[in-house]
Motif scaffolding. Structure first.
Motif, PDB file in Angstrom:
ATOM      1  N   MET A 170       1.283  71.427  68.599  1.00  0.00           N
ATOM      2  CA  MET A 170       0.706  72.783  67.703  1.00  0.00           C
ATOM      3  C   MET A 170       0.947  73.433  68.663  1.00  0.00           C
ATOM      4  O   MET A 170       1.097  74.652  68.713  1.00  0.00           O
ATOM      5  CB  MET A 170      -0.358  72.712  67.394  1.00  0.00           C
ATOM      6  CG  MET A 170      -0.979  71.427  66.522  1.00  0.00           C
ATOM      7  SD  MET A 170      -2.697  70.430  65.884  1.00  0.00           S
ATOM      8  CE  MET A 170      -3.360  71.901  65.176  1.00  0.00           C
ATOM      9  N   THR A 220       3.793  69.048  60.598  1.00  0.00           N
ATOM     10  CA  THR A 220       2.729  69.746  61.285  1.00  0.00           C
ATOM     11  C   THR A 220       3.470  70.871  62.036  1.00  0.00           C
ATOM     12  O   THR A 220       2.959  71.838  62.058  1.00  0.00           O
ATOM     13  CB  THR A 220       2.116  69.353  62.610  1.00  0.00           C
ATOM     14  OG1 THR A 220       1.617  68.455  61.771  1.00  0.00           O
ATOM     15  CG2 THR A 220       0.475  69.953  63.301  1.00  0.00           C
ATOM     16  N   ILE A 259       3.191  75.254  61.324  1.00  0.00           N
ATOM     17  CA  ILE A 259       2.388  76.217  62.269  1.00  0.00           C
ATOM     18  C   ILE A 259       3.154  77.320  62.573  1.00  0.00           C
ATOM     19  O   ILE A 259       2.908  77.940  62.769  1.00  0.00           O
ATOM     20  CB  ILE A 259       1.845  75.341  63.270  1.00  0.00           C
ATOM     21  CG1 ILE A 259       0.492  74.428  63.337  1.00  0.00           C
ATOM     22  CG2 ILE A 259       1.344  76.453  64.591  1.00  0.00           C
ATOM     23  CD1 ILE A 259       0.186  73.695  63.907  1.00  0.00           C
ATOM     24  N   SER A 263      -8.324  70.402  59.952  1.00  0.00           N
ATOM     25  CA  SER A 263      -7.621  71.294  59.887  1.00  0.00           C
ATOM     26  C   SER A 263      -8.119  72.787  59.142  1.00  0.00           C
ATOM     27  O   SER A 263      -8.011  74.418  59.719  1.00  0.00           O
ATOM     28  CB  SER A 263      -6.343  71.258  58.697  1.00  0.00           C
ATOM     29  OG  SER A 263      -6.262  70.223  59.276  1.00  0.00           O
TER      30      SER A 263
END
Length: 493
Positions: free
Chosen positions: A167, A43, A47, A429
């Motif tokens: 994130m 992840t 990102i 998402s």
């Protein structure tokens, strides 16, 4: 572990532990942090690559002779394929195994990163970035799905807190990492290390996932809903493409035609999916999922929150670099105190939510709105615009963001049947990406409509434009507060 068959229970507050958790065996109560960490690394890569290119664009333009449109597509192309494939990627994980699909997505992402680093032309870089987005769109939904399938409900608050922190840090640190790598100019390679860095990380993630992550599935069906995939892909593309390109193009007629066509195709998609379900088939999206109030309200909440955070960091970067003349590295360092606060309060939220439920999210949304409002007040008060003037208000925003953004992920996925975890994760998402694109489109109009450097100097113009943008994001945070109130009522655990 081959498949999770847990059935969800309806409770008054999806953010609080369920009574069923007390009945879980001791062996199922722990969080598999090694597995979770491997998935989160994927992840972070995905990102980070959404933002790391921003600081590299001037260097890429000089090296490859890219036009303004080509330069924009190095960012927009990645975002488009990433967003469009998320729901389909989540469904593929349900059908064919989440670990297997995660490894496939990570492999595509890593190979595409190598292609980006080796690109000799602007068009070659764009093509590689499209492939990179495809890999991310396949990889990322599996992260949420694996957490939902392997982590007991009472442990998910902590895990989603850490995931939200990861994130957030990837979002904030993209420009900082990019600035450091470009500034180092390793082996005279200029901008290319921002992509080369994904090779060792990607290979480590692939190997670790293949060895350490247990396989989980959703439905036992082994057939993909091809008409659903086609309709959803086209409808999503028609909705997201004008959001990415519309402001730069001046919102011509074709952008509105795309929105209208997208709405029609989404209606057709819903009708097709309903018929597939009625006939006993396996639809790409089970529409009954949206009838669950925690899921539907939480989904809109996530969309609104990501419309705030993504767009705000973009205009803040423009304000610091174009308004104050700071370097990309200097702008990245300005975010560092806020990133630290986001990190701390994401962890705090993970501890508070199991006890206080949605009241933590409500507090976070209010503090987030107060942070944006305080930024607007400072900038409109006549105080000289400088990093020191806004760092405290950015930190206040991050306190609120840590308390509301990270638990909102659990608000969406709470009580989701693990068999639907991939689908739900793909939808979540997608909401994040669409929210980000929508926020950038709206705040772009607000910011650039207020940014007139010739009127009183670049710094004054940037301060005014950032203040107006802060007013918009404050309003969005207040909407998020209302949405938190619409979540099922809280109670003490």
């Amino acid at each position: 572990m081959n498949e999770i068959t847990e059935s969800p229970a309806e409770l008054s507050d999806p953010l609080l532990p369920s009574p069923a958790d007390a009945a879980r065996s001791p062996t199922s109560s722990g969080v598999p942090w090694q597995v979770v960490s491997i998935m989160m690394a994927g992840t972070f890569m995905a990102i980070l690559d959404s933002f790391i290119v921003i600081v590299a664009e001037p260097v890429i333009q000089a090296d490859l002779g890219a036009s303004g449109g080509q330069l924009q597509w190095t960012l927009a192309g990645y975002q488009l394929t990433y967003a469009v494939l998320l729901i389909t990627g989540g469904r593929l994980g349900d059908l064919y195994g989440r670990r297997r699909v995660f490894v496939l997505g990570a492999a595509i992402f890593t190979l595409a990163s190598v292609a980006c680093a080796l690109a000799g032309t602007a068009n070659g870089l764009i093509a590689a970035r499209l492939a990179q987005g495809l890999g991310a769109g396949v990889m990322v939904p599996q992260v949420f799905a694996v957490i939902t399938a392997l982590v007991p409900e009472r442990g998910r608050h902590r895990v989603f807190g850490v995931l939200g922190m990861v994130m957030g840090l990837a979002t904030v640190s993209g420009q900082l990492v990019g600035g450091l790598l470009i500034g180092a100019d390793l082996f005279g390679s200029g901008w290319r290390p921002i992509f080369w860095i994904n090779l060792p990380v990607g290979l480590a993630v692939i190997l670790a996932a293949a060895v350490r992550v247990p396989e989980t599935w959703g439905t036992r069906a082994r057939r993909i809903d091809v008409p659903g995939v086609v309709l959803l892909t086209v409808a999503s593309s028609l909705a997201i493409f004008p959001l990415i390109e519309g402001r730069e193009a001046g919102w011509p007629r074709w952008t509105w035609a795309c929105f209208a066509a997208s709405a029609v195709l989404f209606g057709v998609f819903a009708r097709v999916e309903r018929r597939v379900g009625e006939r006993g088939g396996d639809p790409l999206v089970r529409l009954s999922l949206f009838s669950r109030r925690p899921f539907s309200v939480g989904l809109v909440l996530v969309l609104v929150l990501y419309a705030c955070i993504t767009s705000y960091y973009l205009v803040l970067s423009v304000s610091l670099q174009d308004g104050l003349g700071m370097t990309a590295l200097g702008a990245g360092l300005t975010y560092t105190p806020a990133a630290a606060m986001f990190f701390v309060f994401s962890m705090v939220a993970g501890r508070l939510v199991p006890r206080y439920g949605r009241r933590v999210l409500m507090t976070g949304a209010v503090v987030l709105a107060a942070g944006y409002a305080s930024t607007a007040i400072v900038l409109l008060s006549g105080v000289r615009f400088a990093p020191g003037a806004v760092i405290p208000t950015l930190m206040l925003q991050s306190v609120g963001g840590g308390l509301v953004i990270t638990p909102s992920l659990n608000a969406v996925l709470a009580r989701i049947d693990p068999r639907d975890a991939g689908l739900a994760s793909g939808v979540l998402s997608t909401a994040q990406q669409v929210g980000g694109a929508l926020g950038v489109a709206i705040i772009g109009v607000v910011f650039f409509g207020s940014f007139h450097p010739s009127a009183g100097g670049a710094a004054t113009a940037a301060a005014h434009a950032l203040a107006m943008s802060s007013v918009f994001t404050c309003a969005a945070a207040l909407v998020a507060t209302v949405l938190v109130c619409l979540l099922p009522g809280g109670r003490r655990g």
